[in-house]
Design a protein around this motif. Structure first.
Motif, PDB file in Angstrom:
ATOM      1  N   GLY A   1      77.328 -40.836 -17.544  1.00 12.28           N
ATOM      2  CA  GLY A   1      77.506 -39.594 -18.275  1.00 12.28           C
ATOM      3  C   GLY A   1      76.218 -39.056 -18.993  1.00 12.28           C
ATOM      4  N   LEU A   2      75.156 -39.774 -18.782  1.00  7.93           N
ATOM      5  CA  LEU A   2      73.844 -39.557 -19.123  1.00  7.93           C
ATOM      6  C   LEU A   2      73.272 -38.211 -18.641  1.00  7.93           C
ATOM      7  N   HIS A   3      72.997 -37.220 -19.474  1.00 10.50           N
ATOM      8  CA  HIS A   3      72.283 -36.120 -19.078  1.00 10.50           C
ATOM      9  C   HIS A   3      70.796 -36.260 -19.037  1.00 10.50           C
ATOM     10  N   VAL A   4      70.237 -36.387 -17.934  1.00 13.83           N
ATOM     11  CA  VAL A   4      68.652 -36.312 -17.698  1.00 13.83           C
ATOM     12  C   VAL A   4      67.989 -35.164 -17.996  1.00 13.83           C
ATOM     13  N   GLU A   5      67.064 -34.878 -18.842  1.00 15.59           N
ATOM     14  CA  GLU A   5      66.432 -33.600 -18.807  1.00 15.59           C
ATOM     15  C   GLU A   5      65.487 -33.186 -17.454  1.00 15.59           C
ATOM     16  N   LYS A   6      65.131 -32.075 -17.310  1.00 12.94           N
ATOM     17  CA  LYS A   6      64.190 -31.926 -16.349  1.00 12.94           C
ATOM     18  C   LYS A   6      62.825 -32.468 -16.667  1.00 12.94           C
ATOM     19  N   PHE A   7      62.242 -32.922 -15.403  1.00  9.17           N
ATOM     20  CA  PHE A   7      60.992 -33.624 -15.496  1.00  9.17           C
ATOM     21  C   PHE A   7      60.726 -34.871 -16.299  1.00  9.17           C
ATOM     22  N   SER A   8      61.758 -35.426 -16.463  1.00 11.87           N
ATOM     23  CA  SER A   8      61.786 -36.799 -17.147  1.00 11.87           C
ATOM     24  C   SER A   8      61.495 -37.756 -15.971  1.00 11.87           C
TER      25      SER A   8
ATOM     26  N   ASN B   1      78.567 -43.048 -13.036  1.00 17.86           N
ATOM     27  CA  ASN B   1      79.670 -42.189 -13.210  1.00 17.86           C
ATOM     28  C   ASN B   1      79.140 -40.850 -14.149  1.00 17.86           C
ATOM     29  N   GLY B   2      79.297 -39.757 -13.435  1.00 18.24           N
ATOM     30  CA  GLY B   2      79.082 -38.348 -14.296  1.00 18.24           C
ATOM     31  C   GLY B   2      77.743 -38.175 -14.855  1.00 18.24           C
ATOM     32  N   ALA B   3      76.682 -38.800 -14.443  1.00 15.02           N
ATOM     33  CA  ALA B   3      75.405 -38.594 -14.888  1.00 15.02           C
ATOM     34  C   ALA B   3      74.796 -37.369 -14.504  1.00 15.02           C
ATOM     35  N   VAL B   4      74.027 -36.791 -15.091  1.00  9.89           N
ATOM     36  CA  VAL B   4      73.370 -35.444 -14.358  1.00  9.89           C
ATOM     37  C   VAL B   4      71.870 -35.558 -14.500  1.00  9.89           C
ATOM     38  N   ILE B   5      71.362 -35.424 -13.406  1.00 15.69           N
ATOM     39  CA  ILE B   5      69.726 -35.453 -13.450  1.00 15.69           C
ATOM     40  C   ILE B   5      69.436 -34.197 -12.823  1.00 15.69           C
ATOM     41  N   GLU B   6      68.595 -33.590 -13.955  1.00 19.70           N
ATOM     42  CA  GLU B   6      67.949 -32.168 -13.738  1.00 19.70           C
ATOM     43  C   GLU B   6      66.742 -32.498 -13.106  1.00 19.70           C
TER      44      GLU B   6
END
Lengths: 366, 717
Positions: B416-423, B397-402
């Motif tokens: 709700g985890l925010h994954v930074e780009k290029f991870s 739920n609510g996680a963001v993957i860049e």
């Protein structure tokens, strides 16, 4: 062995090694005849079911080659017909279920029992399919026989793309008459050029090759438009190579009659209602250079193979058994196919049952 | 069957296939391994050839292409994950074909694979060598025919390479490649093959090339498709030269430079047909787009060529299989592929994405430019952009993957985890199964328990070490599972849009390779005298020599002689030597920890000690100006030296390694050049002024040291 034969045919269909309605239908008939002759089946019911399932696989392999389905239906129709005639000739069998067959004038198609064993059925069916194949071989000639009635001296005919039926039709007419033909190039395949080349060898035909864009300008000089088609739908509409629609609309505007030359194997019991229902899209490479495509990242390029032409735009069909009006097509369908052999519909039913809840949302999406 | 054969022979192309068949069986070698790690960490668990591209494994495209092209026997050579490939081929429809698996677990390069093929004695006639990740709709039989005809005329034409015409910046042309092809237009013989970002010039030898060919065309717009039609001699050559590792890197350059053997390579350039290799994540993205845009027709999803799918095409390039559940008001955008059994929730928006089978998308999810493989679950309100999600991964739920992220098999991204780009995330533990799952080094499959120390004895100890520490624990959010993969991908190997990439490039350090790609190739048509040989090796070798000499305190005379012999061996000029050695001479150990003063003392000591070496190369004034510019570049690169530029210059001047005329010329040039960086000039302005005065004085009275005046007279000539 037989399985491989069928499998390779399916693969050839997918890779378009076998392409073009005529070749595909010939081959379909041969594959089915082969299957019927080598497989063992106790009665008509079994073989009908088997052919149906094979037919579905063949159709799935190349759903837009409508003639596959048509041939499968023809074969099924032949099996049913042969079965009934043979059964009538065996009086003792009729007596067995005489209660139903007392009314010989009308047989309810759903109640006919195909499960009786008739030893001669196999050979009869194979023979009948052989006749079907022969009929298809002679079909171009049969269509061409009507040419004299339709093409008169010094007329100007416009045609589109590359169709063997149309080519032979024109050549046949040119044996007695002199006339002009305007051939439309039909981009992006440019198949019209092939037609122009073959026709230009005939001294009685005066050939002009024009680009697609010149159709409307030249239409006023044309006496008749004669085209081939990919399939004839149940309502008398056409699935024809893309570009045909613009030709037909231009002809309608100038009140030029549109004659469609086709073999009856292209007659298809399906309904098309818009341009998208039965269409295929080729590679954009035919008109777009790959090296330029990088600039077109956000551009969609479509290369549709077919146009749907509604029946009201067609004036006349010339088939191997004579000329017909588009409104008469439904009648021909009943003559050639059995209503129980609607393969595509079956398929969709299965899909609908599985998918019942979601269909509505899908439709709303479209 | 009889009927079948007769019919197919009526058809043109199959007619030709039959002709070829009569002569010999057509075979193909498919490389089941790429021998690189472009797709790590995904390929740690699944071989690259089985990764789905628009929901069909890559291998299927290659095999379909080969079988459609009339190849009768296909040999897939597998090294790692061989069992997976074998199992796949046996369970798919390829089991009906003559597709054989050759297990060669000991191989860790293309060269070894080809040597193994040579030993197997299977390939006695022409064969096709192809990578297991090539997508093409070209007519292979046509290329084979061309190759055969050429070979009948000339037995030395041993290989035909297929290229696809694109444009230098085409999305499908891998940016990691920098392929420059030189070929004779009349005979289509390959005369030059370069593929390196490090050089931005090419050298064509007059004797080798222009004496034989009247016209040579250099092409920078071709995609190397990795489809090679080879004759058995190729295998034999690999067998003879056991140090060949790769076709592109070793075999072709060797063959082109070898004058003893008259073997020739040829090119076959595709115009209308399509061929490309999925080389890295970037090409994965662009080839997917090409498939969705139907360039690969008939290999498009709705043709269902693997006979196990039911795709159909809708407007706006949407491909949908049967039995997709779309609940409520969810929106399917353009260029989308959706597999069977997917469920899309209310209010979700999906564009430019590929969804595998049985993916479950919750409500109000946004997917843009994503590749979801089978069975991925994305829960409510999640946002995923331009990322790759492997089988069975779960986004809560609510996680963001860049953008540019890779979520490997079975990883769970917590709520709700925010994954930074290029991870990149993986569940894979490299430590334990290092041996059997990494792509290159699965030499010792038997001893699974081998410890790190043993691994270090392997061929590539560095990489092994790197892999052992490739993952770190990190916060995966509530309920998350997985570890972060910390090895950064190479440049240009990220799975994102072009537009994004450009903005990213500016942030990244712009290295030379980049600028060379933009400028296009600089053709240097000088004969090989100046720039031939291998610049890289020369550089390394000279520097190593200097380092050794300093360490072991060789006499400077000896060092000079050693370098001079290297110079002659590599056909270099004195300037090249000087430019190579001076950074080493100025090198100061532990520079980061030292103060500016310490550095300056150490530097003047170094100059004091070693400048005589440079002097010995007795450069003329022009070269000395170049040398000063090189010092300037060196200071640019090493910021610690920047304030000491003047000291370096002065030191070399004092020691006679630089003459004053050179310094004056340099200052004049810098002044007159509008674009040049003038900061260095300003720094040593007083020094130059002093020099100018000195030279004026010198003109008046010839009282300067003899040495310098001598050189000056030399220069004036």
């Amino acid at each position: 062995m037989d399985e491989i034969n069928l499998e390779t045919f399916i693969l050839h269909l997918k890779r378009k090694v076998v392409a073009g309605s005529f070749h595909v239908s010939q081959k379909t008939a041969q594959v089915l005849r082969h299957y019927i002759s080598i497989s063992k089946w106790p009665n008509a019911k079994v073989i009908i079911d088997q052919i149906k399932s094979i037919g579905k696989r063949l159709i799935d392999a190349q759903p837009l080659e409508f003639c596959i389905g048509n041939i499968v239906r023809r074969v099924l129709f032949i099996i049913r017909e042969e079965y009934i005639t043979l059964k009538r000739n065996l009086p003792n069998l009729i007596r067995l279920d005489s209660s139903k067959n007392n009314l010989l004038t009308y047989e309810d198609p759903d109640t006919i029992d195909y499960s009786s064993h008739i030893p001669t059925l196999k050979s009869q069916v194979i023979e009948a399919i052989g006749e079907l194949i022969e009929e298809m071989k002679g079909l171009h000639k049969n269509v061409a026989e009507h040419a004299i009635e339709h093409i008169h001296s010094n007329e100007i005919i416009m045609t589109f793309g590359c169709s063997r039926t149309v080519e032979q039709f024109l050549v046949e007419a040119a044996r007695k008459r002199k006339f002009g033909v305007i051939v439309v190039e039909s981009a992006p395949s440019l198949e019209g050029r092939k037609t122009a080349l073959t026709l230009s060898k005939n001294p009685n035909i005066d050939v002009t090759l024009i680009p697609d864009s010149a159709i409307f300008a030249l239409m006023s000089r044309v006496n008749k438009v004669i085209i081939g088609t990919h399939a004839v739908m149940a309502n008398g509409g056409l699935i024809a190579p893309s570009g045909t629609h613009s030709l037909v609309v231009a002809a309608k505007y100038h009140s030029v009659p549109i004659v469609v030359c086709t073999g009856l194997y292209k007659l298809c019991p399906l309904y098309a209602y818009d341009q998208d229902t039965f269409n295929d899209f080729g590679s954009p490479g035919e008109y777009l250079k790959f090296q330029e495509a990088e600039y077109l990242v956000n551009v969609h390029s479509y290369n549709p193979s077919f146009d749907y032409i509604p029946p009201e735009l067609v004036s006349l069909f010339i088939t191997n058994n004579g000329g017909h009006n588009p409104s008469y097509i439904y009648r021909l369908l009943q003559e050639y196919y059995d209503p129980r052999d609607m393969l595509e519909d079956d398929d969709e039913d299965v899909n609908n049952n599985n998918n019942n809840n979601n269909n509505n949302s899908e439709i709303s999406q479209k | 069957m009889g009927v079948d054969k007769k019919k197919s022979s009526n058809h043109g192309s199959s007619q030709m296939n039959l002709d070829i068949k009569r002569e010999e069986v057509l075979r193909a070698i498919v490389l089941g391994d790429s021998f690189d790690r472009k797709f790590a960490p995904v390929t740690l668990e699944k071989p690259r050839t089985l990764l789905p591209l628009v929901n069909i494994p890559l291998l299927d495209y290659t095999l379909e292409f080969l079988t459609a092209g009339g190849i009768e026997e296909i040999y897939i050579v597998c090294t790692c994950h061989a069992e997976q490939i074998k199992e796949y081929v046996e369970t798919s429809r390829w089991s009906n074909f003559k597709v054989f698996i050759l297990l060669e677990p000991g191989c860790n390069s293309v060269g070894e694979v080809l040597r193994a093929c040579h030993d197997s004695q299977l390939f006695q006639s022409d064969f096709v060598l192809i990578s297991g990740d090539v997508i093409s709709n070209m007519d292979l039989s046509k290329a084979l025919k061309v190759h055969k005809e050429r070979r009948e005329k000339d037995k030395n034409a041993i290989m035909t390479m297929v290229f696809k015409q694109a444009s230098p910046t085409h999305r499908t042309r891998s940016k990691q490649d920098d392929t420059v092809i030189g070929w004779d237009q009349q005979t289509s013989e390959l005369v030059y093959y370069g593929n390196s970002h490090s050089t931005n010039r090419i050298a064509l030898s007059i004797e080798n090339i222009f004496s034989k060919h009247q016209q040579v065309q250099l092409r920078y717009d071709l995609i190397d498709c990795h489809i090679d039609i080879c004759s058995p001699e190729v295998l034999a050559l690999f067998h003879d030269n056991f140090d060949f590792l790769d076709i592109r890197k070793d075999f072709i350059p060797d063959l082109l430079s070898n004058e003893l053997l008259e073997h020739q390579l040829h090119t076959y350039v595709l115009q209308g047909e399509y061929a490309a290799r999925v080389k890295d994540l970037r090409t994965y993205h662009s080839v997917s787009k090409d498939i969705i845009h139907r360039w690969t027709f008939p290999m498009v999803p709705d043709n269902n060529f693997m006979c196990n799918s039911t795709y159909s095409l809708y407007r706006q390039m949407i491909y949908k299989e049967k039995m997709v559940k779309m609940i409520g008001n969810c929106k399917l955008g353009e260029e989308t592929v959706i597999g069977k059994g997917c469920e899309l929730g209310d209010g979700s928006v999906i564009t430019h994405s590929v969804l595998g089978r049985n993916c479950i998308i919750g409500r109000n999810v946004q997917l843009h430019g994503c590749y979801l493989w089978d069975g991925v679950v994305v829960q409510d309100n999640a946002i995923v952009r331009n990322s790759l999600l492997c089988d069975g991964s779960l986004v809560c739920n609510g996680a963001v993957i860049e953008k540019g992220s890779i979520i490997s098999f079975g990883v769970i991204i917590g709520q709700g985890l925010h994954v930074e780009k290029f991870s990149k995330f993986t569940l894979y533990t490299p430590h334990k199964s290092l041996n059997d799952s990494t792509e290159n080094d699965d030499e010792d499959e038997d001893d699974d328990e081998s410890s790190d120390e043993e691994n270090e004895d392997n061929q590539k100890p560095d990489e092994e070490k790197q892999f052992a520490n490739a993952t770190v624990q990190c916060d995966m959010g509530p309920g998350g599972k997985g570890k972060k993969w910390i090895i950064k991908n190479e440049k240009y190997n990220e799975i994102i849009d072009d537009t994004d990439m450009e903005s990213d490039d500016t942030n990244d350090d712009l290295d030379e390779s980049d600028s060379s790609a933009d400028d296009g190739p600089t053709c240097n048509l000088k004969s090989t005298k100046n720039s031939g040989g291998q610049p890289k090796t020369f550089h390394d070798e000279v520097q190593a020599t200097v380092r050794r000499a300093i360490k072991e305190k060789h006499s400077l005379d000896n060092l000079h002689i050693e370098i001079r012999s290297l110079r002659l061996a590599y056909v270099k000029e004195s300037l090249d030597c000087v430019l190579t050695i001076f950074p080493v001479l100025l090198e100061i150990p532990d520079i980061q920890s030292k103060t500016q003063k310490e550095i300056s003392v150490q530097l003047s000591k170094n100059i004091e000690e070693y400048s005589s070496v440079i002097k010995k190369f007795s450069l003329n004034t022009e070269s000395q100006v170049d040398f000063i510019f090189a010092i300037q570049d060196f200071c640019d690169e090493n910021t610690k030296y920047q304030p000491l530029f003047k000291n370096i210059l002065f030191g070399f001047y004092q020691k006679g390694a630089l003459v004053e005329q050179a310094i004056i010329n340099w200052s004049d040039e810098t002044k007159s050049d509008q674009t040049a960086d003038k900061s260095y000039l300003e720094k040593c302005q007083d020094f130059i002024d002093w020099l100018l005065n000195a030279s004026e004085e010198e003109d008046d009275s010839d009282e300067e040291s003899e040495e310098e005046s001598e050189e000056e007279t030399d220069e004036s000539d």
